[in-house]
Design an enzyme around this catalytic site. Structure first.
Site, PDB file in Angstrom:
ATOM      1  N   GLY A 157       0.779  -1.242   0.000  1.00 40.66           N
ATOM      2  CA  GLY A 157       0.000   0.000   0.000  1.00 40.66           C
ATOM      3  C   GLY A 157       0.806   1.286   0.000  1.00 40.66           C
ATOM      4  N   ASP A 216       0.842   2.947   4.777  1.00 38.12           N
ATOM      5  CA  ASP A 216      -0.145   3.768   4.068  1.00 38.12           C
ATOM      6  C   ASP A 216      -1.170   4.361   5.025  1.00 38.12           C
ATOM      7  OD1 ASP A 216      -1.282   1.280   4.587  1.00 38.12           O
ATOM      8  OD2 ASP A 216      -1.954   0.906   2.537  1.00 38.12           O
ATOM      9  N   ASP A 233      -4.977   2.206  10.911  1.00 39.16           N
ATOM     10  CA  ASP A 233      -6.413   1.987  11.094  1.00 39.16           C
ATOM     11  C   ASP A 233      -6.628   1.406  12.499  1.00 39.16           C
ATOM     12  OD1 ASP A 233      -9.112   1.745  10.240  1.00 39.16           O
ATOM     13  OD2 ASP A 233      -8.784  -0.265   9.488  1.00 39.16           O
ATOM     14  N   LYS A 278      -6.656   6.896  10.823  1.00 43.19           N
ATOM     15  CA  LYS A 278      -8.101   6.782  11.082  1.00 43.19           C
ATOM     16  C   LYS A 278      -8.282   6.505  12.575  1.00 43.19           C
ATOM     17  CE  LYS A 278      -9.958   4.158   7.432  1.00 43.19           C
ATOM     18  NZ  LYS A 278     -10.684   2.925   7.036  1.00 43.19           N
ATOM     19  N   PHE A 335     -13.960   3.957   4.198  1.00 44.75           N
ATOM     20  CA  PHE A 335     -13.014   3.076   3.515  1.00 44.75           C
ATOM     21  C   PHE A 335     -12.539   3.796   2.260  1.00 44.75           C
ATOM     22  CE2 PHE A 335     -11.174  -0.292   1.083  1.00 44.75           C
ATOM     23  CZ  PHE A 335     -10.444  -0.944   2.067  1.00 44.75           C
ATOM     24  N   VAL A 336     -11.235   4.059   2.231  1.00 43.86           N
ATOM     25  CA  VAL A 336     -10.686   4.868   1.140  1.00 43.86           C
ATOM     26  C   VAL A 336      -9.755   4.043   0.249  1.00 43.86           C
ATOM     27  CG1 VAL A 336     -10.874   7.103   2.301  1.00 43.86           C
ATOM     28  CG2 VAL A 336      -8.835   5.702   2.677  1.00 43.86           C
ATOM     29  N   ASP A 396      -5.747   0.067  -1.609  1.00 40.30           N
ATOM     30  CA  ASP A 396      -6.549  -0.808  -2.464  1.00 40.30           C
ATOM     31  C   ASP A 396      -7.822  -1.279  -1.782  1.00 40.30           C
ATOM     32  OD1 ASP A 396      -5.187  -2.579  -0.571  1.00 40.30           O
ATOM     33  OD2 ASP A 396      -5.980  -4.201  -1.801  1.00 40.30           O
TER      34      ASP A 396
HETATM   35  P1  IMP Z   1      -4.605  -1.790  10.635  1.00 38.69           P
HETATM   36  O1  IMP Z   1      -3.753  -3.016  10.842  1.00 38.69           O
HETATM   37  O2  IMP Z   1      -6.043  -2.032  10.988  1.00 38.69           O
HETATM   38  O3  IMP Z   1      -4.057  -0.539  11.263  1.00 38.69           O
HETATM   39  O4  IMP Z   1      -4.713  -1.533   9.097  1.00 38.69           O
HETATM   40  C1  IMP Z   1      -3.635  -1.316   8.343  1.00 38.69           C
HETATM   41  C2  IMP Z   1      -3.858  -1.840   6.958  1.00 38.69           C
HETATM   42  O5  IMP Z   1      -5.240  -2.076   6.643  1.00 38.69           O
HETATM   43  C3  IMP Z   1      -3.385  -0.790   5.992  1.00 38.69           C
HETATM   44  O6  IMP Z   1      -2.008  -0.934   5.730  1.00 38.69           O
HETATM   45  C4  IMP Z   1      -4.251  -1.061   4.787  1.00 38.69           C
HETATM   46  O7  IMP Z   1      -3.658  -2.060   3.995  1.00 38.69           O
HETATM   47  C5  IMP Z   1      -5.533  -1.596   5.355  1.00 38.69           C
HETATM   48  N1  IMP Z   1      -6.560  -0.548   5.459  1.00 38.69           N
HETATM   49  C6  IMP Z   1      -7.092  -0.010   6.569  1.00 38.69           C
HETATM   50  N2  IMP Z   1      -8.006   0.925   6.284  1.00 38.69           N
HETATM   51  C7  IMP Z   1      -8.034   1.011   4.929  1.00 38.69           C
HETATM   52  C8  IMP Z   1      -8.792   1.823   4.008  1.00 38.69           C
HETATM   53  O8  IMP Z   1      -9.612   2.683   4.343  1.00 38.69           O
HETATM   54  N3  IMP Z   1      -8.528   1.595   2.690  1.00 38.69           N
HETATM   55  C9  IMP Z   1      -7.631   0.684   2.238  1.00 38.69           C
HETATM   56  N4  IMP Z   1      -6.913  -0.074   3.064  1.00 38.69           N
HETATM   57  C10 IMP Z   1      -7.120   0.089   4.406  1.00 38.69           C
HETATM   58 MG    MG Z   2      -1.529  -2.148   3.602  1.00 40.15          MG
END
Ligand code: IMP
Ligand code: MG
Length: 207
Positions: free
Chosen positions: A71, A126, A129, A157, A178-179, A185
């Site tokens: 990403g 990227d 979340d 986020k 969700f972006v 992606d």
């Molecule tokens: P986390 O582990 O929940 O912090 O999420 C991290 C990963 O989830 C990012 O590196 C993205 O690959 C994916 N992700 C989280 N939110 C989004 C979104 O809104 N769009 C696309 N990918 C996301």
């Molecule tokens: Mg990612």
């Protein structure tokens, strides 16, 4: 502009949808991206400021930039070209299983090759979340004994956070949408969009 795009544009009443149509051309893209959240210009401006901040914090040091695949590729390419510092670049491959908008189980697909012992590391992702990805990557990196690790993400986020983790540098804090685009992606698509856009829920709700 093609006659087809002109016809589509004239039907669009919403100015946000009109901008998406202009950027994406007529066809499927327009229906799948609800609106542009961050334009290419806003991305470029913010990344310049992030780079100035990083340069200041790492002045006089040689940086190892460790970027999470896939990403980050677009953001990373723009960020490192703004960084006026000596740096080396490496990647860690992570993938969360499932074509879903929620983070699934994390799998490491590529290990780090550069030696980061005693080095200053900038860890790039990227989007921050839930925090589950970075909370798993950090101990792996720390075990390699770098001098320090700073985290840089394009998007944050905070509303979705479940792990106690913060980015040292964040391009934009965004609401819980969700972006896609600019490297991000959904089911491996949309990474090539030049802006960050909100994916229309009908795209992932039908899966
Ligand atoms: P986390 O582990 O929940 O912090 O999420 C991290 C990963 O989830 C990012 O590196 C993205 O690959 C994916 N992700 C989280 N939110 C989004 C979104 O809104 N769009 C696309 N990918 C996301
Ligand atoms: Mg990612």
């Amino acid at each position: 502009m093609s006659a087809k795009l002109k016809a589509v544009k004239s039907k669009l009443k919403n100015p946000a949808s009109r901008r998406v149509a202009q950027k994406c051309g007529a066809g499927e893209w327009r229906k799948e991206i609800e609106r542009i959240l961050i334009t290419d210009k806003q991305l470029a401006q913010r990344i310049k400021l992030l780079a100035r901040q990083i340069e200041k914090d790492f002045a006089g040091r040689e940086l190892v930039v460790v970027s999470l695949l896939n990403g980050t590729v677009v953001f990373l390419a723009d960020l490192i070209r703004q960084l006026n510092l000596p740096l080396r670049l490496d990647f860690i491959g992570v993938s969360s299983y499932g074509a879903d908008t929620k983070s699934g189980e994390l799998v490491f697909t590529k290990e780090l090759r550069l030696d980061v012992r005693g080095r200053d590391v900038l860890l790039v992702d990227d989007i921050l979340d839930t925090g589950k990805t970075l909370i798993r990557v950090l101990p792996k990196l720390k075990a390699l004994k770098p001098r320090r690790i700073k985290i840089c993400v394009l998007l944050d986020k905070p509303a979705r956070r479940v792990e106690k983790i913060k980015a040292d540098y964040a391009g934009f804090s965004i609401p819980d949408f969700f972006v896609v685009g600019y490297g991000l992606d959904y089911a491996e698509r949309y990474r090539n969009l030049p802006f960050v856009g909100v994916l229309h829920p009908h795209v992932y709700k039908k899966v």
